[in-house]
Design a protein around this motif. Structure first.
Motif, PDB file in Angstrom:
ATOM      1  N   VAL A 171       0.826  -1.211   0.000  1.00  0.00           N
ATOM      2  CA  VAL A 171       0.000   0.000   0.000  1.00  0.00           C
ATOM      3  C   VAL A 171       0.859   1.260   0.000  1.00  0.00           C
ATOM      4  N   LEU A 172       1.773   1.336   0.941  1.00  0.00           N
ATOM      5  CA  LEU A 172       2.582   2.546   1.081  1.00  0.00           C
ATOM      6  C   LEU A 172       3.687   2.570   0.025  1.00  0.00           C
ATOM      7  N   PRO A 173       3.848   3.684  -0.696  1.00  0.00           N
ATOM      8  CA  PRO A 173       4.956   3.778  -1.650  1.00  0.00           C
ATOM      9  C   PRO A 173       6.292   3.882  -0.926  1.00  0.00           C
ATOM     10  N   ALA A 174       7.341   3.545  -1.649  1.00  0.00           N
ATOM     11  CA  ALA A 174       8.677   3.538  -1.045  1.00  0.00           C
ATOM     12  C   ALA A 174       9.069   4.894  -0.499  1.00  0.00           C
ATOM     13  N   GLU A 175       8.647   5.984  -1.181  1.00  0.00           N
ATOM     14  CA  GLU A 175       9.043   7.326  -0.714  1.00  0.00           C
ATOM     15  C   GLU A 175       8.381   7.703   0.602  1.00  0.00           C
ATOM     16  N   ARG A 176       7.291   6.991   1.001  1.00  0.00           N
ATOM     17  CA  ARG A 176       6.669   7.247   2.304  1.00  0.00           C
ATOM     18  C   ARG A 176       7.256   6.342   3.383  1.00  0.00           C
ATOM     19  N   ILE A 177       7.919   5.261   2.975  1.00  0.00           N
ATOM     20  CA  ILE A 177       8.523   4.344   3.942  1.00  0.00           C
ATOM     21  C   ILE A 177       9.942   4.776   4.294  1.00  0.00           C
ATOM     22  N   ARG A 178      10.668   5.319   3.336  1.00  0.00           N
ATOM     23  CA  ARG A 178      12.065   5.706   3.589  1.00  0.00           C
ATOM     24  C   ARG A 178      12.211   6.692   4.748  1.00  0.00           C
ATOM     25  N   PRO A 179      11.311   7.690   4.903  1.00  0.00           N
ATOM     26  CA  PRO A 179      11.464   8.587   6.055  1.00  0.00           C
ATOM     27  C   PRO A 179      11.287   7.890   7.402  1.00  0.00           C
ATOM     28  N   ILE A 184      12.598   0.471  12.992  1.00  0.00           N
ATOM     29  CA  ILE A 184      11.561   0.668  11.970  1.00  0.00           C
ATOM     30  C   ILE A 184      10.225   0.130  12.462  1.00  0.00           C
ATOM     31  N   GLU A 185      10.228  -1.056  13.052  1.00  0.00           N
ATOM     32  CA  GLU A 185       8.989  -1.684  13.513  1.00  0.00           C
ATOM     33  C   GLU A 185       8.357  -0.911  14.673  1.00  0.00           C
ATOM     34  N   ALA A 186       9.184  -0.249  15.484  1.00  0.00           N
ATOM     35  CA  ALA A 186       8.664   0.466  16.652  1.00  0.00           C
ATOM     36  C   ALA A 186       7.835   1.684  16.257  1.00  0.00           C
ATOM     37  N   GLN A 187       7.948   2.128  15.010  1.00  0.00           N
ATOM     38  CA  GLN A 187       7.225   3.336  14.611  1.00  0.00           C
ATOM     39  C   GLN A 187       5.772   3.064  14.241  1.00  0.00           C
ATOM     40  N   GLY A 188       5.403   1.792  14.058  1.00  0.00           N
ATOM     41  CA  GLY A 188       3.998   1.456  13.924  1.00  0.00           C
ATOM     42  C   GLY A 188       3.523   1.075  12.547  1.00  0.00           C
ATOM     43  N   ALA A 189       3.835   1.846  11.519  1.00  0.00           N
ATOM     44  CA  ALA A 189       3.271   1.592  10.194  1.00  0.00           C
ATOM     45  C   ALA A 189       3.808   0.304   9.566  1.00  0.00           C
ATOM     46  N   ILE A 190       4.978  -0.143  10.006  1.00  0.00           N
ATOM     47  CA  ILE A 190       5.589  -1.368   9.495  1.00  0.00           C
ATOM     48  C   ILE A 190       5.544  -2.434  10.577  1.00  0.00           C
ATOM     49  N   GLN A 226       6.694  -5.656   5.820  1.00  0.00           N
ATOM     50  CA  GLN A 226       5.296  -6.088   5.884  1.00  0.00           C
ATOM     51  C   GLN A 226       4.527  -4.982   6.601  1.00  0.00           C
ATOM     52  N   GLU A 227       3.561  -4.400   5.921  1.00  0.00           N
ATOM     53  CA  GLU A 227       2.864  -3.244   6.469  1.00  0.00           C
ATOM     54  C   GLU A 227       1.860  -3.655   7.547  1.00  0.00           C
ATOM     55  N   ARG A 228       1.597  -2.720   8.443  1.00  0.00           N
ATOM     56  CA  ARG A 228       0.589  -2.926   9.490  1.00  0.00           C
ATOM     57  C   ARG A 228      -0.651  -2.101   9.130  1.00  0.00           C
ATOM     58  N   TYR A 229      -1.815  -2.768   9.131  1.00  0.00           N
ATOM     59  CA  TYR A 229      -3.046  -2.088   8.745  1.00  0.00           C
ATOM     60  C   TYR A 229      -3.937  -1.889   9.963  1.00  0.00           C
ATOM     61  N   PRO A 230      -4.358  -0.662  10.246  1.00  0.00           N
ATOM     62  CA  PRO A 230      -5.286  -0.444  11.357  1.00  0.00           C
ATOM     63  C   PRO A 230      -6.666  -0.978  10.984  1.00  0.00           C
ATOM     64  N   VAL A 231      -7.374  -1.537  11.976  1.00  0.00           N
ATOM     65  CA  VAL A 231      -8.702  -2.100  11.715  1.00  0.00           C
ATOM     66  C   VAL A 231      -9.790  -1.429  12.546  1.00  0.00           C
ATOM     67  N   ALA A 232      -9.399  -0.665  13.578  1.00  0.00           N
ATOM     68  CA  ALA A 232     -10.409  -0.022  14.427  1.00  0.00           C
ATOM     69  C   ALA A 232      -9.816   1.203  15.101  1.00  0.00           C
ATOM     70  N   ARG A 233     -10.669   2.224  15.262  1.00  0.00           N
ATOM     71  CA  ARG A 233     -10.273   3.394  16.042  1.00  0.00           C
ATOM     72  C   ARG A 233     -10.449   3.082  17.522  1.00  0.00           C
ATOM     73  N   SER A 234      -9.528   3.563  18.330  1.00  0.00           N
ATOM     74  CA  SER A 234      -9.603   3.295  19.765  1.00  0.00           C
ATOM     75  C   SER A 234      -8.754   4.303  20.516  1.00  0.00           C
ATOM     76  N   GLN A 235      -9.200   4.641  21.697  1.00  0.00           N
ATOM     77  CA  GLN A 235      -8.352   5.449  22.564  1.00  0.00           C
ATOM     78  C   GLN A 235      -7.352   4.541  23.275  1.00  0.00           C
ATOM     79  N   TYR A 281      -0.754   6.825  11.782  1.00  0.00           N
ATOM     80  CA  TYR A 281      -1.511   6.429  10.598  1.00  0.00           C
ATOM     81  C   TYR A 281      -2.134   7.588   9.831  1.00  0.00           C
ATOM     82  N   GLU A 282      -2.538   8.644  10.508  1.00  0.00           N
ATOM     83  CA  GLU A 282      -3.270   9.705   9.817  1.00  0.00           C
ATOM     84  C   GLU A 282      -2.457  10.369   8.703  1.00  0.00           C
ATOM     85  N   PRO A 283      -1.140  10.558   8.854  1.00  0.00           N
ATOM     86  CA  PRO A 283      -0.388  11.119   7.717  1.00  0.00           C
ATOM     87  C   PRO A 283      -0.360  10.196   6.499  1.00  0.00           C
ATOM     88  N   LEU A 284      -0.686   8.914   6.700  1.00  0.00           N
ATOM     89  CA  LEU A 284      -0.648   7.946   5.607  1.00  0.00           C
ATOM     90  C   LEU A 284      -2.037   7.644   5.051  1.00  0.00           C
TER      91      LEU A 284
END
Length: 280
Positions: free
Chosen positions: A68-76, A98-104, A123-132, A160-163
């Protein structure tokens, strides 16, 4: 002087010469070891200092496996400063960062000397529900908006919101989930995915009563998650008959703690439908 005494002196001289030769040999061996270590150290410095084996920019990093995420969004998301000697990089530490940042969800880093580059399988991580923020067992922590993935990992919304332009954010909302309940979430989410009606939100504020708010109404399931399959089957049956017997706006909620005997809590007295008279 006897022959025995002369033989003994000769043996002693020979032993002294042998020990001297051994000391000399050990000295040369130590010298060679020192020279070898110095050579290795110099060689290592020479290798590390070679401009050919340096990561100079993010353009030398190849991203593989992204869906889903393009390489230019993963490199940062890769915590590197440039220039960076490739042989000083520690792949395992880089993977964890890299894994600690959440999106991966998972990263595998490989170093390549020719040409000097990094290959990162993700391997990307996909959110499935909003939660506090899940409620801590130590007490109520400050609530922060975020998202759960299918494995029960929670990350703040800022991950996730920037992505969101690349992956739609989920509309399902979970409220009141506790840290102790996170291990239950993967199986719960997978089972709820087979729901016959769309689930709008999940209310777990009362750990003794899981509430599903659906397009058909609100269902109180109680604390026993082992009944979830039977409760979904009961919802499927109610879906076929509920609208014809009781108007949806009159239903407060439906108690499904016993899926074989649903209890409808209504805002008005429930009046059974009057059977139509048979025509002669």
């Amino acid at each position: 002087m006897t022959e025995t005494t002369m033989a003994t002196r000769e043996q002693l001289r020979e032993q002294r010469k042998q020990k001297q030769r051994q000391r000399t040999l050990r000295w040369f061996q130590g010298l060679w070891r020192s020279l070898a270590l110095m050579g290795l150290a110099y060689g290592a410095f020479w290798v590390l200092d070679r401009p050919d084996w340096i990561i100079k920019s993010a353009a030398q990093i190849t991203i593989e496996g992204n869906q889903v995420l393009p390489a230019e969004r993963i490199r940062p998301l890769i915590p590197l400063t440039y220039p960076q000697p490739i042989l000083t990089l520690k792949p395992q530490e880089l993977e964890q960062a890299i894994e600690a940042q959440g999106a991966i969800a998972e990263a595998l880093v490989s170093r390549r000397l020719v040409p000097p580059s990094l290959a990162i399988q993700v391997q990307e991580r996909y959110p499935v529900a909003r939660s506090q923020t899940p409620i801590s067992s130590q007490g109520q922590s400050p609530l922060e908006s975020g998202y759960l993935d299918a494995e029960g990992q929670w990350f703040p919304a800022a991950v996730y919101e920037p992505l969101s332009e690349y992956q739609p954010l989920p509309t399902l909302e979970v409220t009141g989930i506790r840290e102790l309940q996170l291990p239950l979430w993967p199986e719960l989410y997978q089972t709820l995915g087979r729901s016959p009606v769309k689930i709008l939100s999940i209310n777990w504020r009362d750990s003794n009563n899981l509430i599903l708010n659906t397009e058909l109404g609100s269902f109180h399931l109680g604390p026993d998650l082992t009944q979830l399959e039977a409760q979904l089957a009961a919802i499927a049956k109610l879906q076929q008959t509920l609208g014809t017997t009781i108007p949806a706006q009159d239903i407060q909620y439906i108690d499904l703690q016993n899926p074989d005997e649903p209890i409808i809590q209504s805002n008005k007295p429930i009046v059974p439908p009057v059977p139509k008279p048979e025509t002669p």
